[in-house]
Design a protein around this motif. Sequence first.
Motif, PDB file in Angstrom:
ATOM      1  N   VAL A 308     102.727  40.798 104.434  1.00  0.00           N
ATOM      2  CA  VAL A 308     102.321  42.067 105.049  1.00  0.00           C
ATOM      3  C   VAL A 308     103.579  42.746 105.588  1.00  0.00           C
ATOM      4  CG1 VAL A 308     100.905  43.184 106.813  1.00  0.00           C
ATOM      5  CG2 VAL A 308     100.078  41.113 105.670  1.00  0.00           C
ATOM      6  N   ARG A 309     103.722  44.047 105.339  1.00  0.00           N
ATOM      7  CA  ARG A 309     104.915  44.757 105.792  1.00  0.00           C
ATOM      8  C   ARG A 309     105.065  44.624 107.308  1.00  0.00           C
ATOM      9  NH1 ARG A 309     103.034  48.320 101.781  1.00  0.00           N
ATOM     10  NH2 ARG A 309     101.828  49.479 103.347  1.00  0.00           N
ATOM     11  N   GLN A 449      96.801  44.395 101.668  1.00  0.00           N
ATOM     12  CA  GLN A 449      98.141  43.999 101.221  1.00  0.00           C
ATOM     13  C   GLN A 449      98.156  42.542 100.757  1.00  0.00           C
ATOM     14  OE1 GLN A 449     101.578  45.288 103.621  1.00  0.00           O
ATOM     15  NE2 GLN A 449     100.157  46.577 104.796  1.00  0.00           N
ATOM     16  N   SER A 453      98.453  43.609  96.961  1.00  0.00           N
ATOM     17  CA  SER A 453      99.831  44.058  96.809  1.00  0.00           C
ATOM     18  C   SER A 453     100.502  43.361  95.624  1.00  0.00           C
ATOM     19  CB  SER A 453     100.619  43.762  98.092  1.00  0.00           C
ATOM     20  OG  SER A 453     101.991  44.056  97.901  1.00  0.00           O
ATOM     21  N   ASP A 455     103.731  43.155  95.487  1.00  0.00           N
ATOM     22  CA  ASP A 455     104.975  42.625  96.027  1.00  0.00           C
ATOM     23  C   ASP A 455     105.093  41.136  95.693  1.00  0.00           C
ATOM     24  OD1 ASP A 455     107.276  42.812  98.152  1.00  0.00           O
ATOM     25  OD2 ASP A 455     106.061  41.090  98.763  1.00  0.00           O
ATOM     26  N   ALA A 458     103.908  38.735  98.568  1.00  0.00           N
ATOM     27  CA  ALA A 458     102.460  38.784  98.761  1.00  0.00           C
ATOM     28  C   ALA A 458     101.729  38.112  97.602  1.00  0.00           C
ATOM     29  CB  ALA A 458     101.992  40.230  98.905  1.00  0.00           C
TER      30      ALA A 458
END
Length: 554
Positions: A308-309, A449, A453, A455, A458
């Motif tokens: 998570v950002r 996320q 996500s 990413d 993630a």
Amino acid sequence: PNKAPQSKKCTSERPKKGQKQQTRAKRGCQMNNYNIVQSPFQSHTPSEDTHESGLKVLSIKLGSKKKKPNCFEEFFKDRTYEVKVNINEASPGKSFWHDGRQLELVAGKLPREKTSRFNVKEMKLMYIATEGPNLPKINLQKQLDTTCSFSSIAHVKVGARLSHLQSEAQHICFTLASRIEFIEENGNEGCGFFPRGFFDGSGPRRSYDSIQVRIIGPNIGLAKGMLLVKDGINKIQLPKKSMIKAPPSETCDENWVAIVIKNVFPCQRNVQLGRYLDPTLDACASWKKDKQKELSEMHQRMLIGYGVRKEDVYAYAKLSRYPDNLRHAHLKGVADPTLKIPEDKVFITGYTTNNSNRRELFANSFQQIYVSRSPAVSPEDAKILSVVGEKTDDMSDDDWDLLCSYRFGTIIFGAPRNKLSAPLPCMIADGDLDGDDYFVCWDPHMLSQLLHSKDKLASKSRQLLLELTMPDKTGQGVDKTILFARGGEDWLSAAQDLMLDFSRQSKESHITGKLYSLCMAASKKVGGEIDIYGEDACAYAQAYKDALDIQKHG
């Protein structure tokens, strides 16, 4: 599910003013509530606590009725003394004379170390007066063995068991061994059940769905864990394997059982949050006005470590202090009373408002949630779980109504369908259901996320968060299995030696805190990034959890 089922109130009312209590004519005489009996323990005339003992201690005080009771104050009426000591000074010893009485050590508690406090200075010791004016002389070890078989436990475990009885309680009441039955272990992990209304007129005054208990009696042994209210039963039900911490007494066959209610749930914080979420109720004005406790750094670290950002986590941590933005809670974990919740799912109690601004079950509004518990330090310490939102095909209407009747504040785990399956709580930071709080987050932005996500971090975490298997810890961890082994003829003396080893206990606490700090430091990277998967971070995390287990279980 949009219509709330008729919930049966679980209240505990005090006897009406003027209502006469039955006198204690004999041991175990029953009260008006046939489940509850009078205490079998007699009072003695207390001496005046006025003289100094000559020992270098912070304070010595006779047990007081003004504070919350504990088991020792009930079992040894007018004989208990709380001795507060500085752990950097010499100990008062296993026994000493004070005010004409001989006091003998029975238990001790060291304040649990927190990550920000490494200099523990005080310890509370509990002593019992074994002889003195107006007191019949007693043998403390033999007296303890009449409550349960402490002599059947290895002496390294005895101190931890006795400290359970030193804990302050909301309420202590007595029942008969015939009002308790043992049930087969099926993912209970320290959680049993009690009949609705069992404690009416004798238990805590406010309503509750579950209670944290210590249960002790000559024919039962010592049990520790949670009890959840359940319809359709008429006795307290205990899973023997996970709740029993000491076997029945070998020297006493009396029928009394003490039920020590340590806490009741849902807690007040979750009661207010549940009332705030439910559109038909309202939280009290002071709760809505006060800022909520900020999301802990531990849980912030894990969310960022999973992908998570960090900007989103920090922003949520600040906004969640206000009720409108609060999307997490610490819920009490319990076993499934219906045995119908799928083994890979949970049920979250209470109601909320859906997207159409209508009242519906919390479990129907959020199909997936992020679940962890403290301490959460390793990558395997959290899961994303599916939530049961409607009655399953094999679930009766009565079972469904029971689940829907519980107020917000509880997470109910599905039971394994066969004995080879690992219970779901064990997959979440090696949790159980004997009183653990589970951190539950349903914030849609952070969950999105973690679940969707692209990413790299993630995506890596998603597989681990959704995988419901026990982590491979071959050769790691502390064995927490309760093995009953003879403690020897002088088991109490051996346990007292460990209780008074202040140096060892202080060092254990210091090392535990140091390992946590090393784990946090090892996961921090250049630029403020967090890597919970790093080899050093994982090694320190496991060492920290092992140190906690050694302190807790002996």
